[in-house]
Design a protein around this motif. Sequence first.
Motif, PDB file in Angstrom:
ATOM      1  N   SER A 266       8.449   1.483  10.086  1.00  0.00           N
ATOM      2  CA  SER A 266       9.869   1.371  10.413  1.00  0.00           C
ATOM      3  C   SER A 266      10.471   0.112   9.803  1.00  0.00           C
ATOM      4  O   SER A 266      11.621   0.124   9.340  1.00  0.00           O
ATOM      5  CB  SER A 266      10.056   1.378  11.934  1.00  0.00           C
ATOM      6  OG  SER A 266      11.430   1.378  12.274  1.00  0.00           O
ATOM      7  N   ALA A 267       9.694  -0.973   9.778  1.00  0.00           N
ATOM      8  CA  ALA A 267      10.183  -2.206   9.160  1.00  0.00           C
ATOM      9  C   ALA A 267      10.454  -2.006   7.672  1.00  0.00           C
ATOM     10  O   ALA A 267      11.429  -2.541   7.125  1.00  0.00           O
ATOM     11  CB  ALA A 267       9.173  -3.334   9.369  1.00  0.00           C
ATOM     12  N   LEU A 268       9.614  -1.214   7.022  1.00  0.00           N
ATOM     13  CA  LEU A 268       9.842  -0.922   5.605  1.00  0.00           C
ATOM     14  C   LEU A 268      11.112  -0.091   5.418  1.00  0.00           C
ATOM     15  O   LEU A 268      11.853  -0.281   4.447  1.00  0.00           O
ATOM     16  CB  LEU A 268       8.647  -0.175   5.018  1.00  0.00           C
ATOM     17  CG  LEU A 268       7.297  -0.901   5.057  1.00  0.00           C
ATOM     18  CD1 LEU A 268       6.227  -0.085   4.341  1.00  0.00           C
ATOM     19  CD2 LEU A 268       7.409  -2.287   4.447  1.00  0.00           C
TER      20      LEU A 268
ATOM     21  N   ALA B 299       6.649  -4.123  -1.660  1.00  0.00           N
ATOM     22  CA  ALA B 299       5.479  -4.965  -1.400  1.00  0.00           C
ATOM     23  C   ALA B 299       4.793  -4.538  -0.109  1.00  0.00           C
ATOM     24  O   ALA B 299       3.557  -4.543  -0.011  1.00  0.00           O
ATOM     25  CB  ALA B 299       5.901  -6.433  -1.323  1.00  0.00           C
ATOM     26  N   GLY B 300       5.586  -4.145   0.880  1.00  0.00           N
ATOM     27  CA  GLY B 300       5.012  -3.649   2.127  1.00  0.00           C
ATOM     28  C   GLY B 300       4.235  -2.361   1.927  1.00  0.00           C
ATOM     29  O   GLY B 300       3.152  -2.172   2.503  1.00  0.00           O
ATOM     30  N   VAL B 301       4.773  -1.456   1.108  1.00  0.00           N
ATOM     31  CA  VAL B 301       4.065  -0.211   0.802  1.00  0.00           C
ATOM     32  C   VAL B 301       2.730  -0.516   0.126  1.00  0.00           C
ATOM     33  O   VAL B 301       1.685   0.060   0.462  1.00  0.00           O
ATOM     34  CB  VAL B 301       4.923   0.709  -0.082  1.00  0.00           C
ATOM     35  CG1 VAL B 301       4.094   1.890  -0.597  1.00  0.00           C
ATOM     36  CG2 VAL B 301       6.131   1.223   0.682  1.00  0.00           C
ATOM     37  N   LEU B 302       2.751  -1.437  -0.839  1.00  0.00           N
ATOM     38  CA  LEU B 302       1.514  -1.797  -1.535  1.00  0.00           C
ATOM     39  C   LEU B 302       0.495  -2.398  -0.563  1.00  0.00           C
ATOM     40  O   LEU B 302      -0.684  -2.046  -0.595  1.00  0.00           O
ATOM     41  CB  LEU B 302       1.822  -2.792  -2.657  1.00  0.00           C
ATOM     42  CG  LEU B 302       2.595  -2.242  -3.859  1.00  0.00           C
ATOM     43  CD1 LEU B 302       2.945  -3.371  -4.816  1.00  0.00           C
ATOM     44  CD2 LEU B 302       1.765  -1.182  -4.568  1.00  0.00           C
TER      45      LEU B 302
ATOM     46  N   SER C 221      -0.894   0.227   1.680  1.00  0.00           N
ATOM     47  CA  SER C 221      -1.760   1.147   0.942  1.00  0.00           C
ATOM     48  C   SER C 221      -3.131   0.515   0.708  1.00  0.00           C
ATOM     49  O   SER C 221      -4.171   1.169   0.858  1.00  0.00           O
ATOM     50  CB  SER C 221      -1.120   1.518  -0.400  1.00  0.00           C
ATOM     51  OG  SER C 221       0.132   2.147  -0.210  1.00  0.00           O
ATOM     52  N   ILE C 222      -3.135  -0.746   0.327  1.00  0.00           N
ATOM     53  CA  ILE C 222      -4.404  -1.452   0.109  1.00  0.00           C
ATOM     54  C   ILE C 222      -5.190  -1.563   1.411  1.00  0.00           C
ATOM     55  O   ILE C 222      -6.409  -1.390   1.442  1.00  0.00           O
ATOM     56  CB  ILE C 222      -4.136  -2.843  -0.498  1.00  0.00           C
ATOM     57  CG1 ILE C 222      -3.549  -2.686  -1.914  1.00  0.00           C
ATOM     58  CG2 ILE C 222      -5.414  -3.681  -0.544  1.00  0.00           C
ATOM     59  CD1 ILE C 222      -3.033  -3.976  -2.508  1.00  0.00           C
ATOM     60  N   TYR C 223      -4.468  -1.830   2.507  1.00  0.00           N
ATOM     61  CA  TYR C 223      -5.114  -1.972   3.807  1.00  0.00           C
ATOM     62  C   TYR C 223      -5.660  -0.638   4.320  1.00  0.00           C
ATOM     63  O   TYR C 223      -6.619  -0.603   5.084  1.00  0.00           O
ATOM     64  CB  TYR C 223      -4.118  -2.562   4.811  1.00  0.00           C
ATOM     65  CG  TYR C 223      -4.707  -2.865   6.162  1.00  0.00           C
ATOM     66  CD1 TYR C 223      -5.594  -3.926   6.337  1.00  0.00           C
ATOM     67  CD2 TYR C 223      -4.386  -2.087   7.273  1.00  0.00           C
ATOM     68  CE1 TYR C 223      -6.141  -4.206   7.574  1.00  0.00           C
ATOM     69  CE2 TYR C 223      -4.930  -2.360   8.516  1.00  0.00           C
ATOM     70  CZ  TYR C 223      -5.796  -3.424   8.658  1.00  0.00           C
ATOM     71  OH  TYR C 223      -6.339  -3.686   9.895  1.00  0.00           O
ATOM     72  N   GLY C 224      -5.024   0.458   3.904  1.00  0.00           N
ATOM     73  CA  GLY C 224      -5.474   1.782   4.317  1.00  0.00           C
ATOM     74  C   GLY C 224      -4.573   2.475   5.313  1.00  0.00           C
ATOM     75  O   GLY C 224      -4.868   3.584   5.762  1.00  0.00           O
TER      76      GLY C 224
ATOM     77  N   VAL D 153      -3.403   5.957  -2.945  1.00  0.00           N
ATOM     78  CA  VAL D 153      -2.755   6.404  -4.177  1.00  0.00           C
ATOM     79  C   VAL D 153      -1.285   5.961  -4.224  1.00  0.00           C
ATOM     80  O   VAL D 153      -0.660   5.945  -5.285  1.00  0.00           O
ATOM     81  CB  VAL D 153      -2.870   7.940  -4.310  1.00  0.00           C
ATOM     82  CG1 VAL D 153      -1.997   8.643  -3.273  1.00  0.00           C
ATOM     83  CG2 VAL D 153      -2.505   8.397  -5.716  1.00  0.00           C
ATOM     84  N   CYS D 154      -0.733   5.551  -3.070  1.00  0.00           N
ATOM     85  CA  CYS D 154       0.662   5.113  -3.030  1.00  0.00           C
ATOM     86  C   CYS D 154       0.895   3.801  -3.778  1.00  0.00           C
ATOM     87  O   CYS D 154       2.047   3.379  -3.934  1.00  0.00           O
ATOM     88  CB  CYS D 154       1.133   4.972  -1.577  1.00  0.00           C
ATOM     89  SG  CYS D 154       1.351   6.548  -0.723  1.00  0.00           S
ATOM     90  N   ILE D 155      -0.170   3.174  -4.263  1.00  0.00           N
ATOM     91  CA  ILE D 155       0.029   1.975  -5.084  1.00  0.00           C
ATOM     92  C   ILE D 155       0.727   2.311  -6.393  1.00  0.00           C
ATOM     93  O   ILE D 155       1.162   1.408  -7.114  1.00  0.00           O
ATOM     94  CB  ILE D 155      -1.305   1.248  -5.371  1.00  0.00           C
ATOM     95  CG1 ILE D 155      -2.263   2.157  -6.142  1.00  0.00           C
ATOM     96  CG2 ILE D 155      -1.931   0.730  -4.088  1.00  0.00           C
ATOM     97  CD1 ILE D 155      -3.535   1.450  -6.584  1.00  0.00           C
TER      98      ILE D 155
END
Length: 205
Positions: A77-79, A129-132, A135-138, A143-145
């Motif tokens: 939601s923050a994103l 940056a939040g999406v990345l 995505s890295i965190y899981g 693949v969303c990177i």
Amino acid sequence: VALSCAVLLGWWAHTGVAVCAGVSALLAVAYSHPRTKFKAHPQLGPATNALGYGVLSPLAGFVVVGIALSWRAVASSALLVAAALATYFAAQVFQQREDQARGYRTFVAKHGPRMTLQMVRMWIGLACAGVLAMSIYGWFPRVCIVVAPAWLWLDGWLRRERERRLDERFARGFVARLSVLGLVLLAAAYADFFWGYLSHAPPAG
């Protein structure tokens, strides 16, 4: 009439949806009514859009599908709040003269189109940056990177636009490029979902 119907339809779906729709309806009236005119305020205008599009809309969706609130839901939601603010400021970029003529104290009326464009870049940057990071965190499919190159492509265009006339042409170009970024992100997420489905993986990872 339309706002009232939205609240009634929300009530038919779920009490929580009706509450979200009711608050959104009140915000919509406060945003445009001549006596309140939140849209003319440098803080209340962005806050209204952030709350309506970034918080209440996804919250209504969570209620409908029965997803329990979690830290991932809050972060998502923050994103959406950041994305809503980016589009809000982008819509203001070419409206400085109109807002000043109306006596509005919007961000672009006070600080000009180029500073407003910087706000657009900042909020889009925070959202991507939040999406990345998620995505890295899981928390999102890794693949969303792929949003990274689309983000850099959009940000490069925004940097170049600073040296040009910011008018309706900018708005059309921004919408087109932001749509591409969003479609890239959605396509990656759905591709991951369907790959998991074909591989008989548990839903949502």
